[in-house]
Design a protein around this motif. Structure first.
Motif, PDB file in Angstrom:
ATOM      1  N   ALA A  32      -8.684  50.748 -10.053  1.00 50.64           N
ATOM      2  CA  ALA A  32      -7.746  50.511 -11.152  1.00 50.64           C
ATOM      3  C   ALA A  32      -8.328  49.514 -12.153  1.00 50.64           C
ATOM      4  O   ALA A  32      -9.152  48.671 -11.813  1.00 50.64           O
ATOM      5  CB  ALA A  32      -6.427  49.987 -10.599  1.00 50.64           C
ATOM      6  N   LYS A  33      -7.862  49.614 -13.409  1.00 45.71           N
ATOM      7  CA  LYS A  33      -8.316  48.676 -14.437  1.00 45.71           C
ATOM      8  C   LYS A  33      -7.811  47.261 -14.144  1.00 45.71           C
ATOM      9  O   LYS A  33      -8.513  46.284 -14.398  1.00 45.71           O
ATOM     10  CB  LYS A  33      -7.844  49.143 -15.812  1.00 45.71           C
ATOM     11  CG  LYS A  33      -8.536  50.413 -16.305  1.00 45.71           C
ATOM     12  CD  LYS A  33      -8.083  50.779 -17.715  1.00 45.71           C
ATOM     13  CE  LYS A  33      -8.819  52.010 -18.216  1.00 45.71           C
ATOM     14  NZ  LYS A  33      -8.378  52.390 -19.599  1.00 45.71           N
ATOM     15  N   GLU A  34      -6.578  47.172 -13.662  1.00 43.58           N
ATOM     16  CA  GLU A  34      -6.022  45.907 -13.181  1.00 43.58           C
ATOM     17  C   GLU A  34      -5.802  46.082 -11.682  1.00 43.58           C
ATOM     18  O   GLU A  34      -4.812  46.675 -11.252  1.00 43.58           O
ATOM     19  CB  GLU A  34      -4.729  45.560 -13.918  1.00 43.58           C
ATOM     20  CG  GLU A  34      -4.942  45.286 -15.406  1.00 43.58           C
ATOM     21  CD  GLU A  34      -3.693  44.755 -16.087  1.00 43.58           C
ATOM     22  OE1 GLU A  34      -2.603  44.782 -15.452  1.00 43.58           O
ATOM     23  OE2 GLU A  34      -3.787  44.306 -17.236  1.00 43.58           O
ATOM     24  N   PRO A  35      -6.712  45.573 -10.862  1.00 38.78           N
ATOM     25  CA  PRO A  35      -6.764  45.982  -9.451  1.00 38.78           C
ATOM     26  C   PRO A  35      -5.745  45.349  -8.527  1.00 38.78           C
ATOM     27  O   PRO A  35      -5.616  45.773  -7.384  1.00 38.78           O
ATOM     28  CB  PRO A  35      -8.173  45.564  -9.040  1.00 38.78           C
ATOM     29  CG  PRO A  35      -8.478  44.394  -9.916  1.00 38.78           C
ATOM     30  CD  PRO A  35      -7.840  44.709 -11.238  1.00 38.78           C
ATOM     31  N   LEU A  36      -4.999  44.334  -8.985  1.00 43.73           N
ATOM     32  CA  LEU A  36      -4.075  43.636  -8.100  1.00 43.73           C
ATOM     33  C   LEU A  36      -2.621  43.952  -8.416  1.00 43.73           C
ATOM     34  O   LEU A  36      -2.204  43.923  -9.573  1.00 43.73           O
ATOM     35  CB  LEU A  36      -4.280  42.124  -8.190  1.00 43.73           C
ATOM     36  CG  LEU A  36      -5.638  41.569  -7.775  1.00 43.73           C
ATOM     37  CD1 LEU A  36      -5.637  40.044  -7.868  1.00 43.73           C
ATOM     38  CD2 LEU A  36      -6.035  42.014  -6.376  1.00 43.73           C
ATOM     39  N   LEU A  37      -1.859  44.228  -7.358  1.00 44.28           N
ATOM     40  CA  LEU A  37      -0.415  44.377  -7.432  1.00 44.28           C
ATOM     41  C   LEU A  37       0.189  43.587  -6.270  1.00 44.28           C
ATOM     42  O   LEU A  37      -0.452  43.438  -5.223  1.00 44.28           O
ATOM     43  CB  LEU A  37       0.011  45.843  -7.321  1.00 44.28           C
ATOM     44  CG  LEU A  37      -0.291  46.750  -8.512  1.00 44.28           C
ATOM     45  CD1 LEU A  37       0.011  48.193  -8.142  1.00 44.28           C
ATOM     46  CD2 LEU A  37       0.546  46.330  -9.719  1.00 44.28           C
ATOM     47  N   PRO A  38       1.412  43.051  -6.414  1.00 46.28           N
ATOM     48  CA  PRO A  38       2.023  42.349  -5.285  1.00 46.28           C
ATOM     49  C   PRO A  38       2.125  43.262  -4.068  1.00 46.28           C
ATOM     50  O   PRO A  38       2.466  44.447  -4.187  1.00 46.28           O
ATOM     51  CB  PRO A  38       3.401  41.963  -5.820  1.00 46.28           C
ATOM     52  CG  PRO A  38       3.238  41.919  -7.305  1.00 46.28           C
ATOM     53  CD  PRO A  38       2.252  43.015  -7.621  1.00 46.28           C
ATOM     54  N   ALA A  39       1.817  42.718  -2.898  1.00 48.55           N
ATOM     55  CA  ALA A  39       1.937  43.486  -1.662  1.00 48.55           C
ATOM     56  C   ALA A  39       3.416  43.691  -1.333  1.00 48.55           C
ATOM     57  O   ALA A  39       4.305  43.106  -1.952  1.00 48.55           O
ATOM     58  CB  ALA A  39       1.238  42.752  -0.524  1.00 48.55           C
ATOM     59  N   ALA A  40       3.680  44.516  -0.333  1.00 50.67           N
ATOM     60  CA  ALA A  40       5.065  44.780   0.068  1.00 50.67           C
ATOM     61  C   ALA A  40       5.780  43.484   0.417  1.00 50.67           C
ATOM     62  O   ALA A  40       6.934  43.276   0.042  1.00 50.67           O
ATOM     63  CB  ALA A  40       5.080  45.753   1.248  1.00 50.67           C
ATOM     64  N   ASN A  41       5.103  42.620   1.155  1.00 48.68           N
ATOM     65  CA  ASN A  41       5.586  41.261   1.405  1.00 48.68           C
ATOM     66  C   ASN A  41       4.585  40.321   0.746  1.00 48.68           C
ATOM     67  O   ASN A  41       3.558  39.970   1.342  1.00 48.68           O
ATOM     68  CB  ASN A  41       5.706  40.979   2.907  1.00 48.68           C
ATOM     69  CG  ASN A  41       6.835  41.779   3.542  1.00 48.68           C
ATOM     70  OD1 ASN A  41       7.953  41.775   3.036  1.00 48.68           O
ATOM     71  ND2 ASN A  41       6.530  42.459   4.632  1.00 48.68           N
ATOM     72  N   PRO A  42       4.847  39.911  -0.504  1.00 45.98           N
ATOM     73  CA  PRO A  42       3.821  39.282  -1.329  1.00 45.98           C
ATOM     74  C   PRO A  42       3.546  37.810  -1.064  1.00 45.98           C
ATOM     75  O   PRO A  42       2.625  37.256  -1.659  1.00 45.98           O
ATOM     76  CB  PRO A  42       4.370  39.460  -2.751  1.00 45.98           C
ATOM     77  CG  PRO A  42       5.852  39.470  -2.580  1.00 45.98           C
ATOM     78  CD  PRO A  42       6.087  40.148  -1.266  1.00 45.98           C
ATOM     79  N   GLN A  43       4.334  37.168  -0.195  1.00 46.73           N
ATOM     80  CA  GLN A  43       4.142  35.739   0.012  1.00 46.73           C
ATOM     81  C   GLN A  43       4.318  35.361   1.476  1.00 46.73           C
ATOM     82  O   GLN A  43       5.174  35.912   2.170  1.00 46.73           O
ATOM     83  CB  GLN A  43       5.138  34.918  -0.827  1.00 46.73           C
ATOM     84  CG  GLN A  43       4.969  35.098  -2.320  1.00 46.73           C
ATOM     85  CD  GLN A  43       6.048  34.361  -3.107  1.00 46.73           C
ATOM     86  OE1 GLN A  43       6.998  33.819  -2.521  1.00 46.73           O
ATOM     87  NE2 GLN A  43       5.922  34.335  -4.415  1.00 46.73           N
ATOM     88  N   VAL A  44       3.473  34.423   1.913  1.00 47.95           N
ATOM     89  CA  VAL A  44       3.640  33.780   3.215  1.00 47.95           C
ATOM     90  C   VAL A  44       3.858  32.305   2.940  1.00 47.95           C
ATOM     91  O   VAL A  44       2.998  31.639   2.349  1.00 47.95           O
ATOM     92  CB  VAL A  44       2.413  33.975   4.116  1.00 47.95           C
ATOM     93  CG1 VAL A  44       2.562  33.169   5.399  1.00 47.95           C
ATOM     94  CG2 VAL A  44       2.199  35.451   4.428  1.00 47.95           C
ATOM     95  N   ALA A  45       5.004  31.773   3.339  1.00 53.95           N
ATOM     96  CA  ALA A  45       5.322  30.369   3.095  1.00 53.95           C
ATOM     97  C   ALA A  45       4.838  29.512   4.260  1.00 53.95           C
ATOM     98  O   ALA A  45       5.056  29.852   5.426  1.00 53.95           O
ATOM     99  CB  ALA A  45       6.820  30.196   2.904  1.00 53.95           C
ATOM    100  N   THR A  46       4.168  28.395   3.930  1.00 51.32           N
ATOM    101  CA  THR A  46       3.784  27.432   4.953  1.00 51.32           C
ATOM    102  C   THR A  46       4.829  26.314   4.991  1.00 51.32           C
ATOM    103  O   THR A  46       5.796  26.318   4.220  1.00 51.32           O
ATOM    104  CB  THR A  46       2.402  26.834   4.650  1.00 51.32           C
ATOM    105  OG1 THR A  46       2.447  26.136   3.400  1.00 51.32           O
ATOM    106  CG2 THR A  46       1.352  27.932   4.580  1.00 51.32           C
ATOM    107  N   GLN A  47       4.648  25.334   5.861  1.00 52.73           N
ATOM    108  CA  GLN A  47       5.569  24.210   5.918  1.00 52.73           C
ATOM    109  C   GLN A  47       5.523  23.419   4.611  1.00 52.73           C
ATOM    110  O   GLN A  47       4.469  23.321   3.982  1.00 52.73           O
ATOM    111  CB  GLN A  47       5.218  23.298   7.090  1.00 52.73           C
ATOM    112  CG  GLN A  47       5.584  23.857   8.441  1.00 52.73           C
ATOM    113  CD  GLN A  47       5.550  22.784   9.523  1.00 52.73           C
ATOM    114  OE1 GLN A  47       5.373  21.605   9.247  1.00 52.73           O
ATOM    115  NE2 GLN A  47       5.747  23.202  10.768  1.00 52.73           N
TER     116      GLN A  47
END
Length: 374
Positions: free
Chosen positions: A199-214
């Motif tokens: 893709a020309k813009e290769p990144l899209l948010p994943a299905a679960n786009p974030q992992v939160a740390t403490q």
């Protein structure tokens, strides 16, 4: 007869083929460094020998090398007109020299980490001060095109001194390269993007786009286990390692383990993390008042880690370290004391021992090795 046999064995040792690999050293250039240094490293003896260096690059602090060893990419960790840069180099394995190709804007200030895809077609860069990441296409000659995508994070974290805004600290492709993981120290978050190299813009948010740390953890770097079943995230501010199970873009929390002894009262300053080539041991560097390498055993059944001990880095500010391709040695770059220290690694116990070998380099920040026997 025994003397003759002993002499024969000794002659075989002397005739053992050298296992030399190219070592690339990224530095800060405000203390006399010439830029990127190239050395030969012998995985049999731990010896380092200078080959070449660049002389016109500003703060090439973090490096990435293509799988075929033909090209190297370096961030220029600067802020000029609200942008840093990413520089590209061609590498000639015959003479060990880097040739500058070009540089492009990283999108925003102070890029601090760079990664390249296995096919060498895309370069990802993390901008610490700018709180963003960018994707740069690569030309067939290894030079860089202007960034095709620039993603800016928003928000702030728990610590008002260090997390007043986003601080994207690194960019790592997943083992299968279907995803890009980006720890954000400022937001206590690991962003996950789906990656499509066509893709020309290769990144899209994943299905679960974030992992939160403490809150206040400040995730900095991460490492996948061999085979990609587990992911280990290093917290700079929290001084801990977060263990996750990994499968197709999904990270499932398993464990959180400190990088320092329970009686440590100082400010954590964890910096880098690596798994041994055999997947049996994990190592993490601590700066601040500790200046050591924390050593862990990895449980092969569930990926959990258990502390085995600590090794002084024989210097201060261990910003980065690496394990050589043979697994025989661990090399530590002590930024503040301008030295790279070579430790021998016990493959059975995971423990480190001093070799007495050191290299003086101004402000060493990043170590990358090209597996290439001569």
């Amino acid at each position: 007869m025994r003397l003759l046999f002993a002499a024969f064995l000794f002659s075989l040792v002397l005739q053992a083929p050298a296992q030399d690999h190219y070592l690339f050293i990224g530095t800060y250039t405000n203390t006399g460094s010439k830029g990127i240094y190239v050395y030969k490293f012998d995985s049999n003896t731990g010896e380092l020998n200078w080959v070449s260096n660049t002389d016109s690059s500003a703060n090439p602090s973090f490096l990435a090398v293509t799988g075929d060893g033909k090209y190297l990419y370096a961030v220029n960790e600067v802020s000029r007109d609200r942008s840093g840069f990413v520089a590209s180099y061609a590498f000639d394995a015959a003479n060990g020299k880097l040739s500058f190709l070009n540089k492009q804007s990283s999108g925003s200030e102070n890029p601090c980490h760079v990664s390249v895809t296995k096919d060498g077609k895309w370069v990802a860069v993390a901008n610490y001060t700018g709180g963003s990441l960018a994707m740069l296409p690569v030309n067939t000659d290894g030079s860089l095109q202007p960034f095709a995508q620039h993603l800016v994070h928003e928000g702030k974290g728990f610590n008002p001194q260090r997390q007043e805004k986003p601080h994207v600290h690194s960019v790592f492709f997943s083992p299968e390269e279907k995803y890009l993981f980006s720890p954000d120290l400022g937001l206590d978050m690991i962003s996950i993007y789906k990656f499509d190299g066509a893709a020309k813009e290769p990144l899209l948010p994943a299905a679960n786009p974030q992992v939160a740390t403490q809150p206040g953890a400040g995730p900095r770097h991460l490492e996948f286990s061999p085979g990609g079943k587990y992911m280990y995230v290093l917290e700079e501010l929290g001084g801990a390692i977060d263990v996750y199970g990994y499968n197709d873009g999904e990270a499932t929390f398993i464990q959180r383990v400190p990088t320092h002894p329970s009686d440590y009262k100082g400010q954590p300053g964890s910096a880098d993390i690596h798994v041994s080539p055999d997947g049996k041991f994990l190592y993490a560097s601590n700066r601040g008042d500790e200046n050591n390498i924390a050593i862990y055993a990895i449980n092969p059944v569930n990926g959990m880690i258990a502390n085995l001990g600590y090794q002084s880095t024989l210097g201060t500010g261990p910003r980065n370290f690496m394990i050589d391709p043979s697994g025989n040695f661990l090399l530590v770059a002590n930024q503040k004391t301008n030295n790279i220290v070579i430790f021998r690694r016990n493959k059975f116990t995971g423990m480190l021992s001093e070799t007495g070998k050191q290299l003086e380099i101004p402000s060493p920040v990043c170590l990358k090795m090209l597996k290439h026997a001569f």
